[in-house]
Design a protein around this motif. Structure first.
Motif, PDB file in Angstrom:
ATOM      1  N   UNK A  27       0.736  -1.124  -0.145  1.00  0.00           N
ATOM      2  CA  UNK A  27       0.058  -0.208   0.052  1.00  0.00           C
ATOM      3  C   UNK A  27       1.077   1.136   0.212  1.00  0.00           C
ATOM      4  N   UNK A  28       0.466   2.080  -0.861  1.00  0.00           N
ATOM      5  CA  UNK A  28       1.507   3.374  -1.017  1.00  0.00           C
ATOM      6  C   UNK A  28       0.409   4.512  -0.923  1.00  0.00           C
ATOM      7  N   UNK A  29       0.828   5.428   0.132  1.00  0.00           N
ATOM      8  CA  UNK A  29       0.206   6.695   0.418  1.00  0.00           C
ATOM      9  C   UNK A  29       0.543   7.767  -0.578  1.00  0.00           C
ATOM     10  N   UNK A  30      -0.237   8.269  -1.173  1.00  0.00           N
ATOM     11  CA  UNK A  30      -0.099   9.328  -2.206  1.00  0.00           C
ATOM     12  C   UNK A  30      -0.465  10.774  -1.572  1.00  0.00           C
ATOM     13  N   UNK A  55      -3.107   4.798  -2.160  1.00  0.00           N
ATOM     14  CA  UNK A  55      -3.977   5.425  -1.321  1.00  0.00           C
ATOM     15  C   UNK A  55      -3.968   6.866  -1.286  1.00  0.00           C
ATOM     16  N   UNK A  56      -4.742   7.490  -1.731  1.00  0.00           N
ATOM     17  CA  UNK A  56      -4.604   8.990  -1.922  1.00  0.00           C
ATOM     18  C   UNK A  56      -4.897   9.813  -0.526  1.00  0.00           C
ATOM     19  N   UNK A  81      -0.654  13.912   6.414  1.00  0.00           N
ATOM     20  CA  UNK A  81      -1.360  12.945   6.580  1.00  0.00           C
ATOM     21  C   UNK A  81      -0.845  11.319   5.977  1.00  0.00           C
ATOM     22  N   UNK A  82      -0.402  11.496   4.920  1.00  0.00           N
ATOM     23  CA  UNK A  82       0.234  10.442   4.247  1.00  0.00           C
ATOM     24  C   UNK A  82       1.232   9.807   5.380  1.00  0.00           C
ATOM     25  N   UNK A 110       2.070   2.656  10.487  1.00  0.00           N
ATOM     26  CA  UNK A 110       1.880   1.228   9.872  1.00  0.00           C
ATOM     27  C   UNK A 110       0.429   0.891   9.247  1.00  0.00           C
ATOM     28  N   UNK A 111       0.036   2.166   8.993  1.00  0.00           N
ATOM     29  CA  UNK A 111      -1.561   1.794   8.524  1.00  0.00           C
ATOM     30  C   UNK A 111      -1.673   1.758   7.082  1.00  0.00           C
ATOM     31  N   UNK A 112      -0.196   2.187   6.743  1.00  0.00           N
ATOM     32  CA  UNK A 112       0.113   2.157   5.187  1.00  0.00           C
ATOM     33  C   UNK A 112       1.549   1.804   5.044  1.00  0.00           C
TER      34      UNK A 112
END
Length: 324
Positions: free
Chosen positions: A155-158, A183-184, A190-191, A198-200
């Motif tokens: 999962x990659x936070x954008x 994950x935008x 926030x990312x 560890x959520x993303x």
């Protein structure tokens, strides 16, 4: 849009000497100036702008207020500035997102060809790929290997849907076949928080936003997107060094005024931002964060906008990214 900007500022550069004597800038600023940052607090754009705002406040003797108006990939904040009076008292912080939004959106709440006057490109910086250490991903090669062998498992936070991180990772995907679960978020702050928690698993983000977390060992840096390493994190390899030969994406941050702002006011803001970022103390802070100070004229910024459009348009079209 970009062709028009380039033509306009070719002429503008020749008028700058005359602007020094123009009465339009004689008393500027005589009241607080607002800088709109179109992403959430805590990210690199926010940190940069607050540092510059502090320097301008000291230089001008007037408050420079930073307003964070996140949402819709930066277009909400941009629209706020587009509709503001063209007097220099409301400015927009933006980077390559201004170009990307013009490509990605079918419709914008402002005229992308006419809404803004370039003021200055303040800094350039790498994007950096970081992961939570608990993922077990040790380096860029193992990141690519997992993303290819187990598509969507990372999962990659954008920091913004359709932003430079999104486009840069799509360019990586096109070169390697690596597939991740995007994950935008509304911004880099926030990312980063969710990767730290560890959520993303990971984020691709402006280096200056996570420098301290990497140094503290809270995030593991895999590689930077530029052709050069950052002096702020010199042990982090480039993606070209780490398994993706020839890859290079450089991000930037700059400032814009509403179209129609008097040339003398634009010239004064340009000179004073240049002066702030050029002081040894501020330059050292920015470089320690991971920025490279550039500066330059409004015409330089207009040329940057024109030059990057073709490259990013091709990557976006190939990836099929579209925003509405």
């Amino acid at each position: 849009m970009l062709g028009a900007l380039t033509l306009a500022f070719t002429g503008f550069g020749a008028l700058l000497p005359l602007a020094h004597a123009d009465d339009d800038a004689a008393g500027f600023p005589s009241k607080p100036v607002h800088i709109v940052v179109p992403v959430a607090t805590g990210g690199s754009a926010d940190k940069l702008t607050r540092l510059i705002a502090q320097g301008l406040t000291e230089r001008w003797g007037q408050s420079v207020v930073v307003e964070n108006l996140a949402g819709a990939s930066g277009t909400i904040g941009a629209a706020r500035v587009a509709k503001a009076p063209a007097d220099g008292y409301t400015l927009l912080q933006q980077g390559e997102g201004l170009t990307l939004n013009g490509i990605l959106f079918d419709r914008l709440p402002y005229d992308g060809q006419k809404a803004f006057t370039p003021v200055i490109q303040a800094v350039v910086n790498p994007q950096i790929l970081v992961v939570n250490p608990k993922t077990g991903i040790a380096d860029f090669r193992s990141y690519l290997a997992r993303a290819k062998a187990q598509p969507q498992s990372i999962s990659l936070g954008l920091p913004g849907n359709g932003g430079i991180a999104h486009v840069a990772h799509e360019m990586i995907a096109q070169d390697t076949g690596a597939q991740v679960n995007y994950i935008p978020y509304s911004g880099g702050g926030p990312a980063t928080v969710d990767v730290l928690a560890g959520h993303v698993d990971a984020t691709l983000i402006t280096l200056a936003a996570v420098t301290d977390h990497v140094r503290a060992g809270k995030l593991r840096a895999l590689a930077v997107t530029t052709a050069y390493r950052s002096s702020a994190l010199p042990n982090v390899p480039t993606m070209a060094e780490a398994g993706l030969p020839g890859f290079s994406v450089e991000s930037w941050q700059g400032y814009f005024a509403p179209a129609g702002t008097p040339a003398a006011v634009v010239a004064k803001i340009n000179r004073d931002i240049q002066a702030v970022i050029s002081t040894p103390e501020t330059r050292a802070k920015l470089e320690d964060m991971g920025f490279k100070v550039t500066g330059g004229t409004p015409a330089d910024l207009a040329r940057t906008l024109a030059g990057e459009r073709l490259r990013y348009a091709k990557a976006i079209q190939t990836a099929g990214i579209a925003l509405r």
